[in-house]
Design an enzyme around this catalytic site. Structure first.
Site, PDB file in Angstrom:
ATOM      1  N   LYS A   8      52.741  65.546  92.990  1.00 26.90           N
ATOM      2  CA  LYS A   8      51.695  66.566  92.963  1.00 26.90           C
ATOM      3  C   LYS A   8      52.155  67.850  93.642  1.00 26.90           C
ATOM      4  O   LYS A   8      51.737  68.949  93.295  1.00 26.90           O
ATOM      5  CB  LYS A   8      50.416  66.025  93.625  1.00 26.90           C
ATOM      6  CG  LYS A   8      49.725  64.931  92.807  1.00 26.90           C
ATOM      7  CD  LYS A   8      49.408  65.368  91.389  1.00 26.90           C
ATOM      8  CE  LYS A   8      48.345  64.527  90.721  1.00 26.90           C
ATOM      9  NZ  LYS A   8      48.057  64.952  89.343  1.00 26.90           N
ATOM     10  N   TYR A  14      53.015  59.317  95.219  1.00 32.61           N
ATOM     11  CA  TYR A  14      52.122  60.233  94.499  1.00 32.61           C
ATOM     12  C   TYR A  14      52.223  61.688  94.954  1.00 32.61           C
ATOM     13  O   TYR A  14      52.330  62.601  94.135  1.00 32.61           O
ATOM     14  CB  TYR A  14      50.696  59.712  94.703  1.00 32.61           C
ATOM     15  CG  TYR A  14      49.580  60.484  94.065  1.00 32.61           C
ATOM     16  CD1 TYR A  14      48.690  61.223  94.851  1.00 32.61           C
ATOM     17  CD2 TYR A  14      49.356  60.438  92.692  1.00 32.61           C
ATOM     18  CE1 TYR A  14      47.628  61.911  94.267  1.00 32.61           C
ATOM     19  CE2 TYR A  14      48.293  61.125  92.110  1.00 32.61           C
ATOM     20  CZ  TYR A  14      47.426  61.848  92.906  1.00 32.61           C
ATOM     21  OH  TYR A  14      46.367  62.508  92.336  1.00 32.61           O
TER      22      TYR A  14
END
Lengths: 338, 360
Positions: free
Chosen positions: A189, A185
């Protein structure tokens, strides 16, 4: 810092905002907050039922129930062509005018240990958390940066000076730090934050061109912002917590969690103050201060002093967090590759 | 009060003297990256920084495997690198042609190297392959955006996965580590080549910077995660991995290579203006600086002062290389950016104001 400047840098009353959202969580909170401020809102997600429910919820908060308009579009934003399509649909629905504010908010977190994560999940995490926003920003900018001469007539008839248009990306505090369990993740980001920084630099080119060639440049200035929330209490968080490794839970212990409304309010407040890199709670502010790099400051004095302090804090926090992970490995069962 | 002040001043003086000595490297530290007799794999090894690394590691006694797509370039590079071998009689060199943007190719690379290396997994794996295709965002095709992410991020992520699956395997005959003697098992090293582009956003780098920033984030996450496995090695009942694993990421700036020449053909003029005064290094200079950082045991490694400054301003939770220097440097750079940032933005704005932005 707020005392001297009260101008609202994010006027939305009467303007059209379109944002991609998982029709629950932060996106729904944003829709409601923007409706309360008088915006016409278009929600985008995959599931039409969830969209319909969210629409009802948001429309109930409209500032001008008689004149404000609301719409939903079902789309898979991980596909480039779907992003172009949703913009066409919004424009058609908006009487031929492009939306004024586009918010690439869709995202989801699947925090598992790197060697335990299948490549398909690594890919899908990058698709929903980075590519969706990259495709939407590209499709949106291709429309907004067109020379004014090619724009539709109804936009030229806007009264008063043309306000800037805003493209907003929702990243995550995960982009500011590396935590065990966030390898699927955090890189996506982080890529988002880098894209926002790069586009911010690049948009100066077009805004500058507009200044020097008012009739040949784009119709309005374009501003970009990156909103960086921390933990948000939402259905998305519940799903995330099911797969999250115990060591990640350990590292996040004590982190502040916000409701979708709290996050939305904080994000919009940051936008109204003219911020660029916008965090929504204290932990986020601190993490942002430690990773400012070359990003524009929101407040030169506060950001700089805060950065100095945070830099010292990490000398202790960093090793402490690594120690926790090490200890976990020492005292628990760890899955090694077969 | 006066005595307290005197002591404090003396302490501060000692502090700065120690700092000065430490900064100039007076306190000799053990080599944290020994390579003599060990086996290194380098992707993107047939030209540029990869080739520079191959040569330097050969000079330091390593067995080197280079990976790239083009067999002819690989052959030429291998000849060049092996000429620098420290122990020409015993050092070994090999090349593998592979497309590192495919996950299965990275698994194959590890398998082939292990077979070639007498059943022993490589000791050091360097995910160095990367290409920059700069251009304005709205003028760049989606295919190019995806291809940039593939070579600059995914190639390294796939190689990390394949390598860690191999290295984290519990001790076995196929996962025999290199040992200086029975009691000393040297850590293995996974190194990634990112770029100073990861530290700041510059007009024209949108296909490239996000991928390089993602690498830094992956590095931080993996570094945190590897602590679990290191802890597991001390677990009472566990059969943990045989060695510790160190992860490092290198952030070069401009390197004068064939890749750089290709890059400059698509680069927008405004990007060139922003990079105007950036220092440029040769492949050998970059390799030397990178390996120097590794030998000092550094984690995030830059190769020249501008890179070091950029890194200092984006430290956050990443482990410090030198806590004192990094902290002071970060304070200084956070002030410097107050001026440099707006200056870079206004240069772009000015360029836009004076020139066209639309392709004819």
């Amino acid at each position: 810092m707020g005392f001297f400047s009260r101008k609202n840098h994010f006027e939305v009353d009467g303007r059209v905002g379109s944002h991609t959202v998982l029709a629950k969580g932060m996106g729904r909170g944003l829709g409601k907050a923007l409706a309360q401020k008088g915006a016409n809102v278009v929600l985008v997600a995959r599931n039409q039922e969830k969209l319909d429910a969210a629409l009802k919820y948001i429309a109930a908060s409209a500032k001008y129930p008689q004149s404000q308009r609301f719409h939903t579009i079902s789309a898979d934003v991980t596909k480039p062509e779907e992003n172009a399509r949703l913009l066409e649909e919004v424009t058609a629905w908006n009487d031929g005018n492009h939306p004024d504010v586009v918010w690439a908010n869709a995202g989801s977190s699947h925090p598992t240990l790197f060697i335990d994560t299948p490549i398909e999940i690594l890919h899908s995490q990058m698709d929903i958390n980075y590519w969706a926003a990259a495709y939407l920003s590209r499709a949106t900018l291709k429309l907004w940066l067109k020379p004014a001469t090619s724009s539709s007539k109804s936009q030229e008839s806007q009264t008063g000076p043309t306000q800037p248009r805003h493209f907003i990306i929702t990243s995550s505090v995960a982009c500011f730090v590396g935590l065990a369990g966030y390898a699927p993740y955090a890189p996506a980001k982080s890529a988002l934050r880098s894209l926002a920084d790069t586009l911010r630099s690049e948009l100066n080119l077009y805004n500058g061109y507009r200044r020097g060639h008012p009739s040949q440049g784009p119709l309005t200035d374009v501003k970009i912002h990156c909103v960086v929330p921390g933990t948000i209490k939402s259905p998305g968080l519940d799903q995330e917590n099911e797969v999250k490794h115990a060591v990640t839970h350990l590292l996040e212990e004590g982190d502040m969690a916000q409701t979708e409304d709290e996050v939305a309010v904080a994000a919009i407040k940051g936008l109204e103050s003219g911020g660029y890199l916008i965090t929504t709670q204290f932990l986020g502010h601190a993490m942002r201060a430690g990773m400012l790099g070359g990003s524009p400051r929101n407040s030169w004095l506060v950001d700089t002093l805060f950065a100095w302090v945070i830099n010292i804090a990490w000398l202790f926090i960093g090793p402490d967090m690594e120690g926790k992970v090490f200890k976990y490995g020492k005292t628990n069962e760890v899955l090694l590759p077969a | 009060m006066a005595i307290g002040l005197a002591w404090a001043t003396a302490a501060l003086g000692v502090f700065f003297i120690v700092l000065a000595f430490d900064t100039i490297g007076f306190f000799k530290k053990k080599n944290q990256f020994p390579v003599d007799g060990r086996t290194v794999v380098i992707t993107g090894g047939s030209q540029g920084m990869g080739r520079g690394l191959g040569k330097l590691l050969a000079q330091k006694g390593a067995n080197v495997v280079i990976v790239a797509r083009n067999r002819e370039k690989l052959k030429a590079a291998l000849d060049y690198i092996s000429k620098s071998a420290r122990h020409p009689e015993t050092q070994r060199f090999h090349s593998i042609s592979a497309d590192v943007t495919k996950p299965e190719e990275n698994v194959r690379i590890l398998q082939e190297v292990t077979t070639w290396n007498n059943g022993q997994a490589p000791d050091i794996v360097w995910a160095n392959a990367g290409v920059s295709a700069p251009g304005l965002f709205v003028d760049t095709s989606i295919e190019t955006l995806r291809a940039q992410m593939d070579i600059n991020y995914w190639a390294a992520a796939y190689l990390a996965k394949a390598t860690l699956k191999c290295w984290l395997h519990p001790s076995s005959s196929s996962n025999k580590p290199f040992s200086v003697n029975d009691s000393s098992l040297l850590p293995r090293h996974f190194v990634m080549t990112s770029s100073t582009a990861a530290f700041c956003g510059i007009a024209g780098y949108s296909p490239y910077s996000p991928a390089k920033a993602a690498l830094r984030s992956l590095s931080d996450s993996l570094r945190s995660e590897l602590n679990i496995y290191h802890g597991a090695r001390l677990h009472p009942s566990s059969s943990g991995p045989p060695t510790d694993i160190r992860i490092h990421t290198v952030f070069p700036g401009t390197i004068l290579t064939p890749g750089h020449e290709a890059e400059n053909t698509t680069k927008h003029p405004v990007t060139k203006i922003l990079e105007e005064s950036d220092p440029a290094q040769t492949e050998d200079q970059v390799a030397a600086a990178a390996i120097d950082g590794l030998e000092r045991g550094y984690y995030l490694i830059t190769t020249q002062l501008l890179g070091a400054a950029m890194r200092a301003s984006a430290l956050q939770g990443s482990p410090r290389n030198n806590w004192l220097v990094d902290t002071l440097f970060s304070w200084v750079t956070s002030v410097a950016w107050l001026f440099v940032g707006p200056d870079l933005e206004s240069k772009v704005f000015q360029y836009g104001k004076e020139h066209g932005v639309y392709k004819s």
